[in-house]
Design an enzyme around this catalytic site. Structure first.
Site, PDB file in Angstrom:
ATOM      1  N   LYS A  74      -9.332   5.277   9.639  1.00 23.83           N
ATOM      2  CA  LYS A  74      -9.686   3.994  10.339  1.00 23.83           C
ATOM      3  C   LYS A  74      -8.374   3.711  11.528  1.00 23.83           C
ATOM      4  O   LYS A  74      -8.883   3.231  12.488  1.00 23.83           O
ATOM      5  CB  LYS A  74      -9.564   2.729   9.453  1.00 23.83           C
ATOM      6  CG  LYS A  74     -10.713   2.566   8.728  1.00 23.83           C
ATOM      7  CD  LYS A  74     -10.722   1.375   7.812  1.00 23.83           C
ATOM      8  CE  LYS A  74     -11.953   1.078   6.889  1.00 23.83           C
ATOM      9  NZ  LYS A  74     -12.084  -0.133   6.066  1.00 23.83           N
ATOM     10  N   ASP A 110     -14.415  -5.395   9.405  1.00 20.25           N
ATOM     11  CA  ASP A 110     -13.676  -5.616   8.083  1.00 20.25           C
ATOM     12  C   ASP A 110     -13.240  -7.171   7.916  1.00 20.25           C
ATOM     13  O   ASP A 110     -13.471  -7.787   7.030  1.00 20.25           O
ATOM     14  CB  ASP A 110     -12.652  -4.817   7.621  1.00 20.25           C
ATOM     15  CG  ASP A 110     -13.148  -3.267   6.996  1.00 20.25           C
ATOM     16  OD1 ASP A 110     -14.182  -3.339   6.700  1.00 20.25           O
ATOM     17  OD2 ASP A 110     -12.509  -2.473   7.398  1.00 20.25           O
TER      18      ASP A 110
HETATM   19  P1  NAP Z   1      -4.105   0.735   0.922  1.00 16.39           P
HETATM   20  O1  NAP Z   1      -4.032   0.679   2.448  1.00 16.39           O
HETATM   21  O2  NAP Z   1      -3.806   2.154   0.435  1.00 16.39           O
HETATM   22  O3  NAP Z   1      -3.020  -0.443   0.413  1.00 16.39           O
HETATM   23  C1  NAP Z   1      -2.790  -0.538  -0.848  1.00 16.39           C
HETATM   24  C2  NAP Z   1      -2.182  -1.801  -1.206  1.00 16.39           C
HETATM   25  O4  NAP Z   1      -2.034  -1.967  -2.552  1.00 16.39           O
HETATM   26  C3  NAP Z   1      -0.746  -1.568  -0.700  1.00 16.39           C
HETATM   27  O5  NAP Z   1      -0.214  -3.222  -0.651  1.00 16.39           O
HETATM   28  C4  NAP Z   1      -0.197  -1.143  -1.927  1.00 16.39           C
HETATM   29  O6  NAP Z   1       1.366  -1.559  -2.021  1.00 16.39           O
HETATM   30  C5  NAP Z   1      -0.596  -1.979  -3.159  1.00 16.39           C
HETATM   31  N1  NAP Z   1      -0.687  -1.303  -4.308  1.00 16.39           N
HETATM   32  C6  NAP Z   1      -1.090   0.118  -4.777  1.00 16.39           C
HETATM   33  N2  NAP Z   1      -0.961   0.324  -6.060  1.00 16.39           N
HETATM   34  C7  NAP Z   1      -0.071  -0.646  -6.116  1.00 16.39           C
HETATM   35  C8  NAP Z   1       0.799  -0.746  -7.459  1.00 16.39           C
HETATM   36  N3  NAP Z   1       0.635   0.120  -8.649  1.00 16.39           N
HETATM   37  N4  NAP Z   1       1.463  -1.993  -7.728  1.00 16.39           N
HETATM   38  C9  NAP Z   1       1.519  -3.009  -6.781  1.00 16.39           C
HETATM   39  N5  NAP Z   1       0.870  -2.673  -5.596  1.00 16.39           N
HETATM   40  C10 NAP Z   1       0.205  -1.787  -5.311  1.00 16.39           C
HETATM   41  O7  NAP Z   1      -5.489   0.368   0.621  1.00 16.39           O
HETATM   42  P2  NAP Z   1      -6.627  -0.748   1.373  1.00 16.39           P
HETATM   43  O8  NAP Z   1      -7.646   0.181   2.065  1.00 16.39           O
HETATM   44  O9  NAP Z   1      -5.816  -1.801   1.929  1.00 16.39           O
HETATM   45  O10 NAP Z   1      -7.407  -1.379   0.114  1.00 16.39           O
HETATM   46  C11 NAP Z   1      -6.837  -2.148  -0.970  1.00 16.39           C
HETATM   47  C12 NAP Z   1      -7.999  -2.736  -1.677  1.00 16.39           C
HETATM   48  O11 NAP Z   1      -8.836  -3.357  -0.783  1.00 16.39           O
HETATM   49  C13 NAP Z   1      -8.870  -1.562  -2.774  1.00 16.39           C
HETATM   50  O12 NAP Z   1      -8.990  -2.152  -3.911  1.00 16.39           O
HETATM   51  C14 NAP Z   1     -10.067  -1.474  -1.640  1.00 16.39           C
HETATM   52  O13 NAP Z   1     -11.172  -1.167  -2.572  1.00 16.39           O
HETATM   53  C15 NAP Z   1     -10.294  -3.005  -1.256  1.00 16.39           C
HETATM   54  N6  NAP Z   1     -11.043  -3.121  -0.052  1.00 16.39           N
HETATM   55  C16 NAP Z   1     -12.287  -3.763  -0.217  1.00 16.39           C
HETATM   56  C17 NAP Z   1     -13.086  -3.725   0.812  1.00 16.39           C
HETATM   57  C18 NAP Z   1     -14.220  -4.741   0.649  1.00 16.39           C
HETATM   58  O14 NAP Z   1     -15.096  -4.644   1.491  1.00 16.39           O
HETATM   59  N7  NAP Z   1     -14.248  -5.745  -0.281  1.00 16.39           N
HETATM   60  C19 NAP Z   1     -12.552  -3.330   1.878  1.00 16.39           C
HETATM   61  C20 NAP Z   1     -11.453  -2.661   2.212  1.00 16.39           C
HETATM   62  C21 NAP Z   1     -10.782  -2.476   0.830  1.00 16.39           C
HETATM   63  P3  NAP Z   1       2.567  -0.592  -1.431  1.00 16.39           P
HETATM   64  O15 NAP Z   1       2.642  -0.865   0.099  1.00 16.39           O
HETATM   65  O16 NAP Z   1       3.701  -1.194  -2.040  1.00 16.39           O
HETATM   66  O17 NAP Z   1       2.135   0.777  -1.801  1.00 16.39           O
END
Ligand code: NAP
Length: 294
Positions: A74, A110
């Protein structure tokens, strides 16, 4: 889902990501094309990061009408495109490309999909509201920028890695003029701040299937019935985080609406037609049952 009408006139759209095997978008878009009687089809393409530039160069020669972009491309896609819509440029991420006669234009649906789901499914409008974002990754970025650009009064951020939250808060304050503040992570978060916000958005991957018992630590006792609590996760439908918020009487919303409406907006950008929202919603629900995640 079959493609009964595939022929030389079929217009193609697709998804570039790595991996793409579990994406729900092909089922959602192909159901929408069929129901709208459009001779279009949507295919997932597993594009390795090393091949992203070549895949983008192929969009126009292969006559793809549009492409969705997902993890991990992205951000890296941006310099490969001809034009970036201003909100996507501010977010710094593109999830939808439109092939305008060879000019590749990047959008981010998004964040807008999330805002639309708030309006459609919870009758919530961000203007003048105060928001708490939990997490500061890619999805949080799209949602927070779009909330800020939609007129939120203030946005609080908290993240396991505080520095990432600080950077995002600073960028949003600078680019959107929104008041932002970073809160301590977990139970150290001030309860009165949690009580005072209108909307909480849980954007971490904690609680996602199959780790459905996990949830970020949060002072749930400070949550009340006047608040909307969202989780971007949609498998399971109600995360442990949402369950604990619902016990406090808050209105809760999962990430299914965001997934649906980002697709609705992409469909409309590609085809210029209104999307068949109910058909797309049903296709998503069916696909989740097929994959055993519902
Ligand atoms: P990302 O860029 O990898 O970000 C992950 C986030 O989760 C970061 O803030 C990370 O914190 C935190 N995190 C991960 N593991 C953790 C843990 N064990 N304890 C505390 N914090 C933790 O991922 P993303 O693309 O933003 O996606 C995040 C979520 O949104 C996913 O569940 C995804 O499925 C969902 N999502 C949904 C949609 C939808 O259309 N509904 C679209 C996109 C994403 P750190 O910075 O500390 O690593």
């Amino acid at each position: 889902m079959g493609f009964p009408n595939l022929n030389g006139e079929t217009k193609l759209c697709g998804l570039f990501g790595f991996p793409v095997e579990h994406s729900l978008s092909p089922a959602m878009h192909n159901a929408a094309f069929q129901s709208s009687e459009l001779n279009w089809a949507y295919l997932p393409f597993a594009v390795h990061p090393d091949h992203l530039a070549k895949a983008v160069q192929g969009i126009h020669p292969l006559n793809l009408a549009g492409v969705n972009i997902t993890v991990p491309h992205k951000q890296r896609i941006i310099p490969l495109l001809d034009e970036i819509e201003p909100t996507a440029a501010k977010i710094g991420a593109v999830n939808t490309i439109v092939n305008c006669g060879g000019k590749l234009v990047g959008y981010n649906t998004d964040g807008a999909g999330f805002i639309r789901s708030l309006a459609e499914e919870a009758d919530f409008r961000p203007q003048g509201k105060t928001v708490l974002m939990i997490g500061a990754g890619g999805a949080a970025r799209a949602v927070a920028f779009t909330l800020a650009l939609s007129g939120c009064k203030a946005i609080y951020f908290t993240n396991r890695t505080t520095e990432t939250a600080r950077e995002l808060a600073k960028e949003i304050a600078l680019n959107c003029g929104t008041n932002t503040e970073v809160l301590p992570w977990g139970l150290k978060m001030p309860k009165e701040t949690v009580t005072g916000v209108d909307l909480v958005v849980q954007t971490t991957s904690l609680g996602m299937w199959p780790n459905w018992q996990a949830a970020p630590e949060f002072p749930f006792a400070a949550v009340h019935s006047g608040q909307l609590i969202c989780d971007l996760i949609y498998t399971p439908r109600q995360t442990s985080f949402l369950q604990q918020a619902a016990v406090q009487g808050a209105t809760v919303l999962n990430g299914m609406g965001m997934l649906l409406y980002q697709g609705v907006l992409a469909f409309e950008l590609w085809t210029g037609q209104s999307a068949p929202i109910e058909i797309m919603k049903e296709a998503l629900a069916r696909q989740l049952v097929t994959e055993g995640k519902s």
